[in-house]
Write a protein that holds these residues in place. Structure first.
Motif, PDB file in Angstrom:
ATOM      1  N   GLU A   1      52.850  46.423  33.281  1.00 34.02           N
ATOM      2  CA  GLU A   1      51.872  46.559  32.202  1.00 34.02           C
ATOM      3  C   GLU A   1      50.816  45.456  32.289  1.00 34.02           C
ATOM      4  OE1 GLU A   1      51.744  46.277  27.307  1.00 34.02           O
ATOM      5  OE2 GLU A   1      53.597  46.933  28.306  1.00 34.02           O
ATOM      6  N   VAL A   2      51.258  44.216  32.538  1.00 34.27           N
ATOM      7  CA  VAL A   2      50.323  43.092  32.632  1.00 34.27           C
ATOM      8  C   VAL A   2      49.414  43.243  33.848  1.00 34.27           C
ATOM      9  CG1 VAL A   2      50.152  40.597  33.026  1.00 34.27           C
ATOM     10  CG2 VAL A   2      51.805  41.485  31.374  1.00 34.27           C
ATOM     11  N   VAL A   3      49.989  43.576  34.996  1.00 29.49           N
ATOM     12  CA  VAL A   3      49.189  43.717  36.216  1.00 29.49           C
ATOM     13  C   VAL A   3      48.159  44.829  36.060  1.00 29.49           C
ATOM     14  CG1 VAL A   3      49.269  44.382  38.655  1.00 29.49           C
ATOM     15  CG2 VAL A   3      50.934  42.751  37.752  1.00 29.49           C
ATOM     16  N   ASP A   4      48.567  45.967  35.527  1.00 31.58           N
ATOM     17  CA  ASP A   4      47.632  47.076  35.347  1.00 31.58           C
ATOM     18  C   ASP A   4      46.485  46.689  34.428  1.00 31.58           C
ATOM     19  OD1 ASP A   4      49.169  48.626  37.005  1.00 31.58           O
ATOM     20  OD2 ASP A   4      50.137  49.769  35.395  1.00 31.58           O
ATOM     21  N   GLU A   5      46.809  45.932  33.373  1.00 28.85           N
ATOM     22  CA  GLU A   5      45.765  45.502  32.424  1.00 28.85           C
ATOM     23  C   GLU A   5      44.797  44.526  33.097  1.00 28.85           C
ATOM     24  OE1 GLU A   5      43.686  42.960  29.699  1.00 28.85           O
ATOM     25  OE2 GLU A   5      45.438  42.283  30.867  1.00 28.85           O
ATOM     26  N   ARG A   6      45.321  43.617  33.924  1.00 25.41           N
ATOM     27  CA  ARG A   6      44.454  42.640  34.593  1.00 25.41           C
ATOM     28  C   ARG A   6      43.570  43.314  35.655  1.00 25.41           C
ATOM     29  NH1 ARG A   6      46.847  40.009  31.014  1.00 25.41           N
ATOM     30  NH2 ARG A   6      47.394  37.786  31.198  1.00 25.41           N
ATOM     31  N   ILE A   7      44.087  44.350  36.294  1.00 26.13           N
ATOM     32  CA  ILE A   7      43.258  45.098  37.248  1.00 26.13           C
ATOM     33  C   ILE A   7      42.167  45.864  36.506  1.00 26.13           C
ATOM     34  CG2 ILE A   7      43.255  47.024  38.883  1.00 26.13           C
ATOM     35  CD1 ILE A   7      46.037  46.141  39.785  1.00 26.13           C
ATOM     36  N   GLU A   8      42.534  46.498  35.415  1.00 24.40           N
ATOM     37  CA  GLU A   8      41.580  47.294  34.641  1.00 24.40           C
ATOM     38  C   GLU A   8      40.452  46.441  34.083  1.00 24.40           C
ATOM     39  OE1 GLU A   8      41.541  50.239  30.709  1.00 24.40           O
ATOM     40  OE2 GLU A   8      43.439  49.696  31.665  1.00 24.40           O
ATOM     41  N   THR A   9      40.756  45.208  33.678  1.00 22.51           N
ATOM     42  CA  THR A   9      39.732  44.327  33.108  1.00 22.51           C
ATOM     43  C   THR A   9      38.996  43.509  34.160  1.00 22.51           C
ATOM     44  OG1 THR A   9      41.431  42.636  32.682  1.00 22.51           O
ATOM     45  CG2 THR A   9      40.894  44.152  30.879  1.00 22.51           C
ATOM     46  N   GLY A  10      39.318  43.714  35.441  1.00 22.81           N
ATOM     47  CA  GLY A  10      38.576  43.058  36.506  1.00 22.81           C
ATOM     48  C   GLY A  10      38.965  41.629  36.771  1.00 22.81           C
ATOM     49  N   VAL A  11      40.134  41.218  36.332  1.00 22.35           N
ATOM     50  CA  VAL A  11      40.597  39.856  36.606  1.00 22.35           C
ATOM     51  C   VAL A  11      41.061  39.739  38.054  1.00 22.35           C
ATOM     52  CG1 VAL A  11      42.326  38.096  36.021  1.00 22.35           C
ATOM     53  CG2 VAL A  11      41.239  39.452  34.217  1.00 22.35           C
ATOM     54  N   VAL A  12      41.811  40.737  38.503  1.00 24.56           N
ATOM     55  CA  VAL A  12      42.293  40.764  39.884  1.00 24.56           C
ATOM     56  C   VAL A  12      42.024  42.138  40.482  1.00 24.56           C
ATOM     57  CG1 VAL A  12      44.118  39.053  39.489  1.00 24.56           C
ATOM     58  CG2 VAL A  12      44.637  41.499  39.235  1.00 24.56           C
ATOM     59  N   LYS A  13      42.123  42.193  41.794  1.00 24.99           N
ATOM     60  CA  LYS A  13      42.095  43.485  42.471  1.00 24.99           C
ATOM     61  C   LYS A  13      43.230  43.518  43.488  1.00 24.99           C
ATOM     62  CE  LYS A  13      38.763  42.211  46.107  1.00 24.99           C
ATOM     63  NZ  LYS A  13      37.478  42.577  46.724  1.00 24.99           N
ATOM     64  N   ALA A  14      43.701  44.721  43.761  1.00 25.67           N
ATOM     65  CA  ALA A  14      44.760  44.896  44.742  1.00 25.67           C
ATOM     66  C   ALA A  14      44.152  44.959  46.130  1.00 25.67           C
ATOM     67  CB  ALA A  14      45.540  46.177  44.441  1.00 25.67           C
ATOM     68  N   LEU A  15      44.861  44.384  47.090  1.00 25.34           N
ATOM     69  CA  LEU A  15      44.410  44.371  48.475  1.00 25.34           C
ATOM     70  C   LEU A  15      45.361  45.211  49.312  1.00 25.34           C
ATOM     71  CD1 LEU A  15      43.642  40.564  48.893  1.00 25.34           C
ATOM     72  CD2 LEU A  15      42.009  42.383  48.394  1.00 25.34           C
ATOM     73  N   GLY A  16      44.824  45.820  50.344  1.00 20.14           N
ATOM     74  CA  GLY A  16      45.663  46.653  51.188  1.00 20.14           C
ATOM     75  C   GLY A  16      45.668  46.262  52.633  1.00 20.14           C
ATOM     76  N   SER A  17      45.030  45.134  52.962  1.00 22.75           N
ATOM     77  CA  SER A  17      44.880  44.794  54.382  1.00 22.75           C
ATOM     78  C   SER A  17      45.306  43.367  54.699  1.00 22.75           C
ATOM     79  CB  SER A  17      43.422  44.975  54.801  1.00 22.75           C
ATOM     80  OG  SER A  17      42.579  44.141  54.024  1.00 22.75           O
ATOM     81  N   THR A  18      46.231  42.814  53.916  1.00 23.09           N
ATOM     82  CA  THR A  18      46.650  41.431  54.132  1.00 23.09           C
ATOM     83  C   THR A  18      47.989  41.325  54.848  1.00 23.09           C
ATOM     84  OG1 THR A  18      47.772  41.338  52.005  1.00 23.09           O
ATOM     85  CG2 THR A  18      45.455  40.701  52.047  1.00 23.09           C
ATOM     86  N   GLY A  19      48.539  42.451  55.229  1.00 21.08           N
ATOM     87  CA  GLY A  19      49.832  42.402  55.907  1.00 21.08           C
ATOM     88  C   GLY A  19      51.006  42.483  54.960  1.00 21.08           C
TER      89      GLY A  19
END
Length: 391
Positions: free
Chosen positions: A232-250
């Motif tokens: 719930e916390v991670v989804d909220e932080r992504i939605e508000t632009g605090v963090v973004k998920a990465l897919g290319s860091t290994g």
């Protein structure tokens, strides 16, 4: 992108710029508050981990600063993922674990003598701050509880459930007092909800690391309730632009602080010899993924199976881990021994690296109060990729 993420991680950890937290006592407090915790360790091959971690980040750090900050009620000892120094402002987030211990949900702290716990509490209340060995002033014979497992476990449970707090350390010997005497007036004692606790873990990791994984967020935290709260916390932080998920860091489920990434300065070629329990390296999977550095401490490995040494220390140079060094402080004769040193990067610029390494090791030796550093081992290594002294 990987280099930028590494530089972000180093800046967030206070290992990229000089005096990121200030110096001396105030810098020590700021460092602990920024990092969220500093792990306490008993091993003393070189200066213990909690002192080493702070020395690596705070100019003019002195081990006495920790006792002073505890006495001033700015920090406290408790459990993070291990025994740690924590900011006093975060005390309320220790309350759920204290309640679990008190309610008997932790198997290790079951079957502790409750009458003995009451006796210890009464003694500390009457006599004040006490060491474990002070808590029995009667018989010193074999039956004396203070030297036996039941007494020690009773004190440990009183500490873990929040009745006692550590008010001072003399070396690794702890001095205990009642929590009510150690806590500052007005400290927040409201028990956080699961979502509030997850937000605390997330915000601490975001502040101290900048780039991190899902596994890192939930390190040693188990249960569906905790996972759901963190999602719930991670989804909220992504939605508000605090963090973004990465897919290319290994690594899967990796997140980055968006604003911090855009403002990260370029890291220079500073060299640091870090503790095996340093906040930067303690999450081994992330360390391997982000820095391409596979590391484990070998003091828990049987001697014949060790590759790099009993207490090998990671060597950070710029934004890369370039090797590891096994050292030992011989305090009686003030000698700092280099037992082995192994480099990983065959393309390393040795002309700049070795003077930086020698300078860092001398500073570390001085911090260990062992100023006699045998530089001959380093000189030999200039001509070889790895070396074990004494062979």
């Amino acid at each position: 992108m990987t280099s930028q993420l590494r530089q972000l991680a180093l800046c967030k950890q206070g290992l990229a710029l000089p005096q990121p937290f200030g110096a001396g006592l105030s810098g020590t407090r700021s460092a602990i508050e920024h990092l969220g915790y500093v792990q306490i360790d008993t091993l003393s091959v070189v200066e213990r981990a909690h002192h080493h971690v702070l020395w690596s980040r705070v100019p003019a750090y002195n081990p006495s600063h920790l006792n002073q900050l505890i006495s001033e009620q700015h920090i406290f000892e408790y459990w993070y993922h291990a025994a740690s120094y924590l900011p006093m402002r975060d005390y309320r987030y220790a309350l759920p674990n204290m309640a679990c211990i008190r309610d008997g949900e932790n198997r290790y702290y079951n079957n502790v003598d409750k009458r003995l716990m009451k006796k210890i509490l009464a003694r500390v209340k009457a006599e004040g701050a006490s060491r474990l060995r002070d808590l029995d002033q009667g018989s010193k014979g074999k039956g004396s509880w203070w030297s036996q497992a039941p007494g020690k476990r009773a004190v440990e449970k009183l500490f873990m459930q929040g009745d006692l707090m550590v008010c001072e350390r003399n070396g690794m010997e702890k001095v205990y007092d009642l929590a009510e005497r150690c806590l500052p007036e007005g400290v927040d004692l409201s028990v956080p909800t699961p979502v509030e606790y997850a937000a605390y873990l997330f915000d601490t990791t975001l502040r101290a690391h900048g780039v991190f994984t899902w596994k890192q967020l939930l390190h040693l935290k188990t249960g569906k309730t905790m996972r759901d709260a963190m999602r719930e916390v991670v989804d909220e932080r992504i939605e508000t632009g605090v963090v973004k998920a990465l897919g290319s860091t290994g690594a899967s489920n990796t997140y980055v602080d968006i604003n911090a990434l855009e403002q990260t300065p370029t890291v220079g070629c500073a060299l640091k010899v870090l503790s095996p329990f340093d906040n930067l390296v303690i999450h081994r999977d992330r360390l391997s993924s982000l820095f391409e550095y596979d590391y484990r401490i070998e003091c828990y490995v049987a001697a014949p199976k060790r590759v790099f040494g009993y207490f090998c220390l990671p060597i950070l140079y710029g934004d890369k881990f370039v090797g590891r060094i096994d050292c030992k402080a011989h305090r009686a004769d003030q000698r700092f021994e280099i037992i082995s040193l192994h480099l990983e990067d065959g393309q390393l610029d040795r002309e700049s690296f070795f003077p930086a390494l020698t300078d860092e090791l001398q500073k570390f030796a001085d911090f260990n109060k062992c100023p006699l550093l045998d530089e001959s081992v380093i000189e030999k290594l200039r001509r070889r990729r790895s070396l074990t002294s004494g062979l």
